[in-house]
Design an enzyme around this catalytic site. Structure first.
Site, PDB file in Angstrom:
ATOM      1  CB  CYS A 151     -15.966 -36.081  81.388  1.00  0.00           C
ATOM      2  SG  CYS A 151     -14.840 -35.961  80.010  1.00  0.00           S
TER       3      CYS A 151
HETATM    4  N1  LIG Z   1     -13.397 -38.009  76.148  1.00  0.00           N
HETATM    5  C1  LIG Z   1     -14.068 -36.885  76.269  1.00  0.00           C
HETATM    6  O1  LIG Z   1     -15.200 -36.796  75.813  1.00  0.00           O
HETATM    7  C2  LIG Z   1     -13.466 -35.684  76.952  1.00  0.00           C
HETATM    8  C3  LIG Z   1     -14.181 -34.476  76.886  1.00  0.00           C
HETATM    9  C4  LIG Z   1     -13.647 -33.348  77.485  1.00  0.00           C
HETATM   10  C5  LIG Z   1     -12.445 -33.434  78.164  1.00  0.00           C
HETATM   11  N2  LIG Z   1     -11.777 -34.615  78.249  1.00  0.00           N
HETATM   12  C6  LIG Z   1     -10.491 -34.597  78.941  1.00  0.00           C
HETATM   13  O2  LIG Z   1      -9.453 -34.642  77.981  1.00  0.00           O
HETATM   14  C7  LIG Z   1      -8.344 -35.385  78.489  1.00  0.00           C
HETATM   15  C8  LIG Z   1      -8.031 -36.528  77.552  1.00  0.00           C
HETATM   16  O3  LIG Z   1      -9.148 -37.389  77.504  1.00  0.00           O
HETATM   17  P1  LIG Z   1      -9.374 -38.437  76.341  1.00  0.00           P
HETATM   18  O4  LIG Z   1     -10.769 -38.895  76.473  1.00  0.00           O
HETATM   19  O5  LIG Z   1      -8.897 -37.910  75.039  1.00  0.00           O
HETATM   20  O6  LIG Z   1      -8.383 -39.595  76.820  1.00  0.00           O
HETATM   21  P2  LIG Z   1      -7.884 -40.868  75.960  1.00  0.00           P
HETATM   22  O7  LIG Z   1      -7.505 -41.900  76.968  1.00  0.00           O
HETATM   23  O8  LIG Z   1      -8.859 -41.182  74.901  1.00  0.00           O
HETATM   24  O9  LIG Z   1      -6.584 -40.335  75.252  1.00  0.00           O
HETATM   25  C9  LIG Z   1      -5.440 -39.961  75.908  1.00  0.00           C
HETATM   26  C10 LIG Z   1      -4.257 -40.413  75.087  1.00  0.00           C
HETATM   27  O10 LIG Z   1      -3.084 -39.914  75.716  1.00  0.00           O
HETATM   28  C11 LIG Z   1      -2.067 -40.887  75.582  1.00  0.00           C
HETATM   29  N3  LIG Z   1      -1.040 -40.582  76.562  1.00  0.00           N
HETATM   30  C12 LIG Z   1      -1.032 -40.821  77.889  1.00  0.00           C
HETATM   31  N4  LIG Z   1       0.095 -40.347  78.430  1.00  0.00           N
HETATM   32  C13 LIG Z   1       0.817 -39.787  77.437  1.00  0.00           C
HETATM   33  C14 LIG Z   1       2.060 -39.135  77.376  1.00  0.00           C
HETATM   34  N5  LIG Z   1       2.806 -38.952  78.464  1.00  0.00           N
HETATM   35  N6  LIG Z   1       2.472 -38.708  76.169  1.00  0.00           N
HETATM   36  C15 LIG Z   1       1.722 -38.897  75.056  1.00  0.00           C
HETATM   37  N7  LIG Z   1       0.547 -39.495  75.067  1.00  0.00           N
HETATM   38  C16 LIG Z   1       0.098 -39.941  76.234  1.00  0.00           C
HETATM   39  C17 LIG Z   1      -2.797 -42.195  75.771  1.00  0.00           C
HETATM   40  O11 LIG Z   1      -2.082 -43.276  75.214  1.00  0.00           O
HETATM   41  C18 LIG Z   1      -4.101 -41.921  75.011  1.00  0.00           C
HETATM   42  O12 LIG Z   1      -4.017 -42.309  73.659  1.00  0.00           O
HETATM   43  C19 LIG Z   1      -8.751 -35.808  79.899  1.00  0.00           C
HETATM   44  O13 LIG Z   1      -8.303 -34.863  80.804  1.00  0.00           O
HETATM   45  C20 LIG Z   1     -10.257 -35.771  79.832  1.00  0.00           C
HETATM   46  O14 LIG Z   1     -10.833 -35.561  81.116  1.00  0.00           O
HETATM   47  C21 LIG Z   1     -12.255 -35.732  77.638  1.00  0.00           C
END
Ligand SMILES: NC(=O)c1ccc[n+]([C@@H]2O[C@H](COP(=O)([O-])OP(=O)(O)OC[C@H]3O[C@@H](n4cnc5c(N)ncnc54)[C@H](O)[C@@H]3O)[C@@H](O)[C@H]2O)c1
Length: 438
Positions: free
Chosen positions: A272
């Site tokens: 992030c």
């Molecule tokens: N990790 C954090 O602490 C956090 C906190 C707040 C916001 N975010 C935001 O949340 C969002 C997700 O982050 P995350 O950390 O969970 O990412 P992540 O990489 O852990 O998980 C994302 C998942 O989405 C899957 N994916 C990708 N494309 C896809 C599709 N077309 N269909 C289905 N699945 C698909 C991936 O395989 C993966 O498992 C991002 O925008 C991030 O900026 C993350």
């Protein structure tokens, strides 16, 4: 349609589809599933789907028992089959929003998901984007796709944005306890989304538009990035002046108003804070506007790994050693304490710099048994046990992540040189002469 939908949400008599089974999506699954909702979890990564189906977890701080209980109870069905989107009433999108190589928003995953929902979803659904992104994304990307597929927003389908505020590994703030900001494309969209989250999250904060909700998340993360850059810069100055910045921060923190402590470190990490600010500065260009704070904090924070390496070299120099050929034991490579997340971790940048300068690098991280190959790096390194002989044989121990459960004083007592980027040595720093901060 709206009233019936709302009543069904309140009875938990709806199916929730969550797209993206990652750090954000999986805790949401547990939240909805354990509150009595049936949840279908979508991911394109077949391996993750298969692990989840076996009731296992692949994220260290997410307990497998919670996943297993939901699977056994038939409350959670993980799948990579998008056609099942037609069976859910709500679609929550938590896919990655990284940057391209040229530091621009990479919305491939959001676009792909939007198209899949339009293709496989159906009228009447409530679709909520949770991925972090610039103000305007929900209306610019999802709204056109879904309007063509389903009809009029607020009537034939509902669309909202609600940012995720997960703090992985922080036991004080579970998903349930973190207030949830919600903006809808129309008032009906907002009302339904707020009703849904209100069933599983203690406090919902409705705002007037999806853009406000999108901007809120970016403000929060830009605030962190800038304040971390500020203390990182002041750390460099304080070190030059022979002043301990952590002692300064501790003292300043006693001010009961107007000061919120941020702590320096080896650089920004995680999915992030290093990334999100650039979503806004990219969008700002369309408004002929340059975000100077974002630019400056980005420069300072990305300079930190280089600073850490130079401090390490200074310490080795005092011991009449060059970095080339020195054995460096890195303690902790995750981007923050007590998580197994290596994304954007400054440890990777630092290890790369050390290897390029001829150091012999090993590492210990109880959460990360080996460093997987990434787009940028291929180190082929595995975590070594934290044993006396390994510490004694190292020319320097470099702490990059302050995981709990490590006796740092014991490590220091065995080290030739102990370089502390995380202030793990605050309590005993004055007792040892082999410690330098970085
Ligand atoms: N990790 C954090 O602490 C956090 C906190 C707040 C916001 N975010 C935001 O949340 C969002 C997700 O982050 P995350 O950390 O969970 O990412 P992540 O990489 O852990 O998980 C994302 C998942 O989405 C899957 N994916 C990708 N494309 C896809 C599709 N077309 N269909 C289905 N699945 C698909 C991936 O395989 C993966 O498992 C991002 O925008 C991030 O900026 C993350």
């Amino acid at each position: 349609m709206k009233t019936k939908f709302k009543e069904a949400i309140k009875r938990h008599d709806i199916k929730v589809g969550i797209i993206g089974m990652g750090y954000v999506g999986l805790p949401l699954v547990i939240r909805f599933g354990s509150s009595g909702f049936k949840v279908t979890g979508f991911d394109i990564d077949g391996e993750k789907v298969s692990i989840l189906r076996q009731g296992k977890s692949y994220i260290a701080h997410i307990p497998p028992e919670e996943i297993k209980a939901l699977i056994d109870d038939e409350k959670f069905y993980p799948t990579d089959d998008y056609t099942l989107l037609s069976e859910v009433d709500v679609v929550i999108i938590c896919v990655p929003t990284p940057l391209t190589k040229t530091q621009e928003p990479d919305l491939r995953f959001v676009r792909a998901t939007s198209r899949q929902v339009a293709k496989n979803g159906r009228r009447g659904q409530l679709v909520i984007l949770e991925s972090t992104t610039y103000p305007g994304t929900t209306k610019e990307i999802l709204l056109p796709d879904l309007s063509v597929a389903f009809g009029t927003v607020g009537k034939d389908f509902f669309l909202a944005y609600s940012p995720e505020r997960e703090d992985p590994g922080n036991p004080d703030f579970s998903t349930e306890k973190i207030p949830k900001v919600v903006g809808g494309v129309t008032p009906a969209c907002r009302e339904l989304a707020a009703t849904l989250y209100g069933e599983v999250i203690k406090k919902v904060v409705p705002v007037s538009s999806t853009e406000v909700a999108e901007f809120t998340k970016l403000l929060e993360n830009i605030y962190r990035s800038i304040n971390i850059a500020l203390v990182n810069e002041l750390k460099v100055l304080a070190t030059r002046m022979g002043i301990d910045i952590w002692e300064v921060i501790q003292a300043a923190s006693t001010k009961p108003f107007g000061f919120h402590p941020f702590y320096p470190g080896p650089g920004l990490g995680g999915h992030c804070i290093p990334i999100d600010p650039f979503y806004l500065s990219w969008k700002a260009k369309q408004y002929d506007f340059a975000n100077r704070f974002i630019q400056l904090s980005g420069e300072i924070n990305t300079g930190m790994p280089g600073y850490v390496v130079s401090r390490l070299m200074d310490g080795l120099n005092e011991n009449e050693k060059s970095l080339k050929g020195s054995k460096i034991l890195v303690l902790g490579i995750a981007y923050k304490k007590n998580v197994d997340d290596l994304r954007e971790s400054p440890a990777l940048v630092i290890i790369d710099k050390l290897l390029k300068r001829g150091a012999v690098v090993s590492y210990h991280d109880p959460f990360i048994p080996e460093i997987p190959k990434t787009r940028k790096y291929d180190f082929s390194l595995q975590s070594v046990p934290l044993k006396e002989d390994i510490i004694r044989q190292s020319d320097a121990v470099l702490v990059l992540t302050d995981h709990d459960g490590i006796d740092y004083q014991w490590v220091t007592s065995l080290s030739r040189l102990f370089v502390d980027t995380r202030n793990v040595s605050f309590e005993f720093r004055k007792k040892f002469e082999n410690i330098i901060t970085a």
